[in-house]
Write a protein that holds these residues in place. Structure first.
Motif, mmCIF file in Angstrom:
data_model
loop_
_atom_site.group_PDB
_atom_site.id
_atom_site.type_symbol
_atom_site.label_atom_id
_atom_site.label_comp_id
_atom_site.label_asym_id
_atom_site.label_seq_id
_atom_site.Cartn_x
_atom_site.Cartn_y
_atom_site.Cartn_z
ATOM 1 N N GLU A 1 0.854 -1.184 0.000
ATOM 2 C CA GLU A 1 0.000 0.000 0.000
ATOM 3 C C GLU A 1 0.891 1.235 0.000
ATOM 4 O O GLU A 1 1.867 1.301 0.755
ATOM 5 C CB GLU A 1 -0.923 0.013 1.210
ATOM 6 N N THR A 2 0.575 2.179 -0.882
ATOM 7 C CA THR A 2 1.336 3.420 -0.926
ATOM 8 C C THR A 2 0.373 4.596 -0.760
ATOM 9 O O THR A 2 -0.813 4.501 -1.088
ATOM 10 C CB THR A 2 2.111 3.584 -2.247
ATOM 11 N N ALA B 1 4.238 0.715 2.210
ATOM 12 C CA ALA B 1 4.286 -0.279 3.283
ATOM 13 C C ALA B 1 3.945 -1.627 2.676
ATOM 14 O O ALA B 1 2.898 -1.773 2.036
ATOM 15 C CB ALA B 1 3.287 0.077 4.386
ATOM 16 N N TRP B 2 4.832 -2.609 2.845
ATOM 17 C CA TRP B 2 4.546 -3.934 2.319
ATOM 18 C C TRP B 2 4.573 -4.988 3.416
ATOM 19 O O TRP B 2 5.268 -4.851 4.417
ATOM 20 C CB TRP B 2 5.467 -4.306 1.163
ATOM 21 N N VAL C 1 4.923 -4.976 8.919
ATOM 22 C CA VAL C 1 5.121 -4.350 7.613
ATOM 23 C C VAL C 1 6.496 -3.698 7.572
ATOM 24 O O VAL C 1 7.109 -3.417 8.605
ATOM 25 C CB VAL C 1 4.041 -3.290 7.297
ATOM 26 N N THR C 2 6.973 -3.477 6.351
ATOM 27 C CA THR C 2 8.195 -2.707 6.120
ATOM 28 C C THR C 2 7.805 -1.428 5.411
ATOM 29 O O THR C 2 7.007 -1.458 4.462
ATOM 30 C CB THR C 2 9.190 -3.500 5.258
ATOM 31 N N GLY D 1 5.965 -13.871 4.681
ATOM 32 C CA GLY D 1 5.193 -12.722 4.209
ATOM 33 C C GLY D 1 5.859 -12.041 3.036
ATOM 34 O O GLY D 1 5.203 -11.682 2.056
ATOM 35 N N GLN D 2 7.162 -11.851 3.117
ATOM 36 C CA GLN D 2 7.880 -11.221 2.009
ATOM 37 C C GLN D 2 7.843 -12.077 0.753
ATOM 38 O O GLN D 2 7.703 -11.555 -0.358
ATOM 39 C CB GLN D 2 9.323 -10.952 2.428
ATOM 40 N N ARG D 3 7.985 -13.379 0.937
ATOM 41 C CA ARG D 3 7.916 -14.265 -0.239
ATOM 42 C C ARG D 3 6.532 -14.226 -0.872
ATOM 43 O O ARG D 3 6.399 -14.310 -2.101
ATOM 44 C CB ARG D 3 8.301 -15.686 0.167
ATOM 45 N N ARG D 4 5.518 -14.068 -0.044
ATOM 46 C CA ARG D 4 4.157 -13.962 -0.584
ATOM 47 C C ARG D 4 3.998 -12.670 -1.380
ATOM 48 O O ARG D 4 3.374 -12.660 -2.452
ATOM 49 C CB ARG D 4 3.152 -14.007 0.563
#
Length: 395
Positions: A148-149, A162-163, A171-172, A196-199
């Protein structure tokens, strides 16, 4: 995917019928919906997309703008800067959209890409004035927001992104440029260390592959009649260099060329035994229909409908290696579907040509390697054609 190692013999009447092998699941990334939330003349418009889709409606109903939105998303997915994708952004703003107190107006588009990760949704909000920029983007799957930006500081040319991480931090957050699609930038930003990041990476890759595999095509008969210089053998969107492409494909793929000749027989007048390209002394090449009796007809003598039919049939029967399209090179062809976008799909075609061309599109789409989205004023002639999705715009 499990498949029974042995099936009962049809002659063995005592053996119970074995289970049927499971139907293969199509995991090729492809767009299944185009959303025009607020774009040009569209408000809250959703267009379902099948293997072959005809968008029908009167002049002014928004067919061309729907295809323009699709092409714009495709270019953004390929990393093209926003200003190149929308050279006239105000034309994309809904006519009755009023600016806010800061004089800002814009538009919103989105799509859904299906594939191995299931349906993945992308929605993009673009500010057209006073400055062209992406002010919001959301990538979601199964109700989870993966990216989301949002524009936090209008004075800076970045958005806050934010991902999904699902690690020690949920989130990052990091800034991203406001003139690029964030989803296309994720592979360069996300480490892929957590589930989560891989998804996030898998969903972003599915969306980007689906978007980048697009070839907009509008054959220009007036440019196809002339001999052309030999070049890369990659077909341009206007099909001006059709003769050069035939020079290459006839030698490289006899099976596809035979299918093209078969299609040409259904769409061109007179006897056709082959379609050939002939080099000329000046270094150019011209295309001809071989009539089988020692006589050849240059395609320059064909009508506009025959030339458009020939060009679109060639596109449907070739692939990314022949078309001038920037597809993701790291993805094997077997895991990719190419989408042909064409406005006025049936322009200059007679009833027999348009139905024969549609049948070519359906036959090739059934193999899974190509999809087709075309705009027509009236789609009643395609009613009942299996494998064709018809979307009606306007009243």
């Amino acid at each position: 995917m499990a498949v029974p190692s042995a099936l009962p013999s049809p002659s063995d009447s005592t053996a119970p019928p074995g289970p049927l092998p499971p139907t293969p699941v199509d995991v090729r990334p492809r767009l299944t919906e185009l959303r025009l939330s607020a774009f040009a003349g569209h408000r809250r418009t959703g267009l379902p997309l099948g293997p072959v889709t005809l968008i029908a409606g009167r002049s002014g109903s928004g067919k061309s703008s729907a295809l323009a939105a699709y092409e714009a998303l495709a270019r953004l997915g390929g990393g093209t800067p926003l200003g190149e994708v929308f050279p006239d952004p105000l034309a994309c703003v809904p006519e009755r959209a009023r600016p806010d107190r800061e004089g800002r107006r814009g538009f919103r588009i989105g799509c859904t890409a299906d594939g191995a990760e299931g349906p993945v949704r992308l929605d993009v909000a673009v500010q057209a004035e006073p400055h062209l920029r992406i002010v919001g983007e959301r990538l979601t799957a199964d109700g989870v927001v993966l990216l989301e930006t949002a524009l936090r500081d209008p004075g800076r040319r970045t958005v806050q992104a934010a991902w999904h991480t699902a690690g020690s931090a949920p989130v990052t957050r990091a800034p991203l440029p406001d003139d690029r699609l964030g989803t296309a930038l994720l592979p360069l930003r996300v480490a892929g260390k957590t589930d989560g990041q891989r998804r996030v990476l898998a969903a972003a890759e599915q969306m980007v592959v689906a978007l980048r595999s697009v070839f907009p095509c509008d054959p220009r008969p007036e440019c196809m009649r002339r001999p052309v210089p030999t070049g890369s053998g990659r077909l341009l969107t206007g099909c001006d260099n059709l003769a050069d492409v035939l020079w290459r494909t006839r030698a490289e793929c006899g099976r596809r060329h035979a299918l093209l000749v078969e299609a040409v027989r259904a769409g061109c007048a007179g006897r056709v035994t082959d379609l050939v390209a002939e080099p000329l002394p000046d270094g150019t090449v011209r295309a001809l229909l071989d009539r089988g009796d020692g006589f050849r007809t240059g395609i320059g003598l064909l009508g506009d409908g025959e030339l458009r039919y020939l060009a679109l049939a060639l596109v449907l029967l070739t692939g990314p290696g022949v078309l001038a399209v920037d597809t993701p090179g790291e993805v094997p062809d077997a895991l990719r579907s190419l989408t042909l976008l064409t406005d006025n799909f049936d322009r200059a075609l007679d009833p027999g040509q348009r139905r024969a061309l549609l049948q070519v599109a359906v036959r090739m789409a059934a193999r899974g390697h190509i999809r087709c989205v075309g705009a027509v004023s009236d789609a009643t002639w395609a009613a009942g054609e299996e494998g064709v999705t018809v979307v009606h715009l306007g009243p």
